[in-house]
Structures are given as structure tokens and as C-alpha cells.
Design a protein around this motif. Structure first.
Motif, PDB file in Angstrom:
ATOM      1  N   TRP A 141       0.917  -1.337   0.038  1.00  0.00           N
ATOM      2  CA  TRP A 141      -0.030  -0.069   0.131  1.00  0.00           C
ATOM      3  C   TRP A 141       1.055   1.271  -0.058  1.00  0.00           C
ATOM      4  O   TRP A 141       0.617   2.212  -0.634  1.00  0.00           O
ATOM      5  N   ILE A 142       1.746   1.229   0.839  1.00  0.00           N
ATOM      6  CA  ILE A 142       2.852   2.501   0.731  1.00  0.00           C
ATOM      7  C   ILE A 142       3.522   2.529  -0.481  1.00  0.00           C
ATOM      8  O   ILE A 142       3.492   3.520  -1.139  1.00  0.00           O
ATOM      9  N   TRP A 143       3.820   1.673  -0.910  1.00  0.00           N
ATOM     10  CA  TRP A 143       4.709   1.615  -2.232  1.00  0.00           C
ATOM     11  C   TRP A 143       3.781   2.245  -3.360  1.00  0.00           C
ATOM     12  O   TRP A 143       4.265   2.670  -4.147  1.00  0.00           O
ATOM     13  N   ARG A 144       2.401   1.648  -3.275  1.00  0.00           N
ATOM     14  CA  ARG A 144       1.644   2.170  -4.509  1.00  0.00           C
ATOM     15  C   ARG A 144       1.285   3.544  -4.317  1.00  0.00           C
ATOM     16  O   ARG A 144       0.999   4.201  -5.173  1.00  0.00           O
ATOM     17  N   HIS A 145       1.341   4.088  -3.017  1.00  0.00           N
ATOM     18  CA  HIS A 145       0.916   5.531  -2.974  1.00  0.00           C
ATOM     19  C   HIS A 145       2.225   6.542  -2.759  1.00  0.00           C
ATOM     20  O   HIS A 145       1.980   7.535  -2.846  1.00  0.00           O
ATOM     21  N   LEU A 146       3.324   6.084  -2.819  1.00  0.00           N
ATOM     22  CA  LEU A 146       4.314   7.143  -3.185  1.00  0.00           C
ATOM     23  C   LEU A 146       4.490   7.248  -4.613  1.00  0.00           C
ATOM     24  O   LEU A 146       4.282   6.620  -5.662  1.00  0.00           O
TER      25      LEU A 146
ATOM     26  N   GLY B 124       6.172   8.834  -8.267  1.00  0.00           N
ATOM     27  CA  GLY B 124       7.401   8.515  -8.919  1.00  0.00           C
ATOM     28  C   GLY B 124       7.627   7.354  -9.809  1.00  0.00           C
ATOM     29  O   GLY B 124       6.733   6.498  -9.380  1.00  0.00           O
ATOM     30  N   ASN B 125       8.716   7.362 -10.135  1.00  0.00           N
ATOM     31  CA  ASN B 125       9.121   5.961 -10.760  1.00  0.00           C
ATOM     32  C   ASN B 125       9.893   5.117  -9.814  1.00  0.00           C
ATOM     33  O   ASN B 125       9.733   5.204  -8.439  1.00  0.00           O
ATOM     34  N   VAL B 126      10.268   3.693  -9.997  1.00  0.00           N
ATOM     35  CA  VAL B 126      10.749   2.692  -9.024  1.00  0.00           C
ATOM     36  C   VAL B 126      12.005   3.422  -8.380  1.00  0.00           C
ATOM     37  O   VAL B 126      12.076   3.292  -7.098  1.00  0.00           O
ATOM     38  N   TRP B 127      12.911   4.273  -8.888  1.00  0.00           N
ATOM     39  CA  TRP B 127      13.981   4.737  -8.170  1.00  0.00           C
ATOM     40  C   TRP B 127      13.691   5.951  -7.270  1.00  0.00           C
ATOM     41  O   TRP B 127      14.139   5.991  -6.273  1.00  0.00           O
ATOM     42  N   VAL B 128      12.616   6.553  -7.655  1.00  0.00           N
ATOM     43  CA  VAL B 128      12.134   7.622  -6.674  1.00  0.00           C
ATOM     44  C   VAL B 128      11.162   7.068  -5.504  1.00  0.00           C
ATOM     45  O   VAL B 128      11.495   7.548  -4.249  1.00  0.00           O
ATOM     46  N   LYS B 129      10.679   6.246  -5.800  1.00  0.00           N
ATOM     47  CA  LYS B 129       9.811   5.349  -4.772  1.00  0.00           C
ATOM     48  C   LYS B 129      11.034   4.787  -3.893  1.00  0.00           C
ATOM     49  O   LYS B 129      10.898   4.668  -2.565  1.00  0.00           O
ATOM     50  N   ALA B 130      12.020   4.120  -4.381  1.00  0.00           N
ATOM     51  CA  ALA B 130      13.179   3.454  -3.541  1.00  0.00           C
ATOM     52  C   ALA B 130      13.582   4.305  -2.600  1.00  0.00           C
ATOM     53  O   ALA B 130      13.983   4.316  -1.611  1.00  0.00           O
ATOM     54  N   PHE B 131      14.040   5.601  -3.265  1.00  0.00           N
ATOM     55  CA  PHE B 131      14.549   6.596  -2.408  1.00  0.00           C
ATOM     56  C   PHE B 131      13.891   7.216  -1.341  1.00  0.00           C
ATOM     57  O   PHE B 131      14.322   7.241  -0.078  1.00  0.00           O
ATOM     58  N   LEU B 132      12.310   7.307  -1.462  1.00  0.00           N
ATOM     59  CA  LEU B 132      11.450   7.887  -0.574  1.00  0.00           C
ATOM     60  C   LEU B 132      11.127   6.642   0.572  1.00  0.00           C
ATOM     61  O   LEU B 132      11.272   7.044   1.687  1.00  0.00           O
ATOM     62  N   SER B 133      11.321   5.819  -0.038  1.00  0.00           N
ATOM     63  CA  SER B 133      11.399   4.458   1.001  1.00  0.00           C
ATOM     64  C   SER B 133      12.294   4.428   1.850  1.00  0.00           C
ATOM     65  O   SER B 133      12.096   4.347   3.214  1.00  0.00           O
TER      66      SER B 133
END
Length: 58
Positions: free
Chosen positions: A4-9, A11-20
């Protein structure tokens, strides 16, 4: 929950990984700065039950 958190962040995969990574670092910081110092007096780590009359190595 993590999905759920991943889907709501945004950007693309790299932005999501950085935000995570930022979210994890922020959570760890909050735990060490606020939660653990608050909870430390409530925990029984100061109640040592070592017998001082026993010689070392037994």
C-alpha cells in the motif's frame, strides 16, 4: 501494508526506492530520539540479579 505504501508513493521505481529509504531513516531516527529514551525508564534493564559472592568462571 508495504505494498500500500509503495503504491501511494509518487514517481518511478528509483524515486519510490529513495522515498522508502527516507521513510525508514526517519522512522529509525524518531525511535532513537524520542521513543527509546521515553521507554527506557520503564524497562527493567537496571534490575541486575548477578550474585556477587560467586567466583568468576563457575
Amino acid at each position: 501494508m508495504y505494498g500500500w505504501i509503495w503504491r501511494h508513493l509518487p514517481g518511478n521505481v528509483w524515486v519510490k526506492a529513495f522515498l522508502s529509504l527516507v521513510l525508514v531513516v526517519a522512522a529509525v531516527y524518531m525511535l532513537f530520539q524520542y521513543v527509546f529514551p521515553w521507554a527506557e525508564p520503564l524497562l527493567p534493564f537496571g534490575d541486575v540479579t548477578v550474585d556477587e559472592g560467586m567466583p568468576a568462571g563457575r
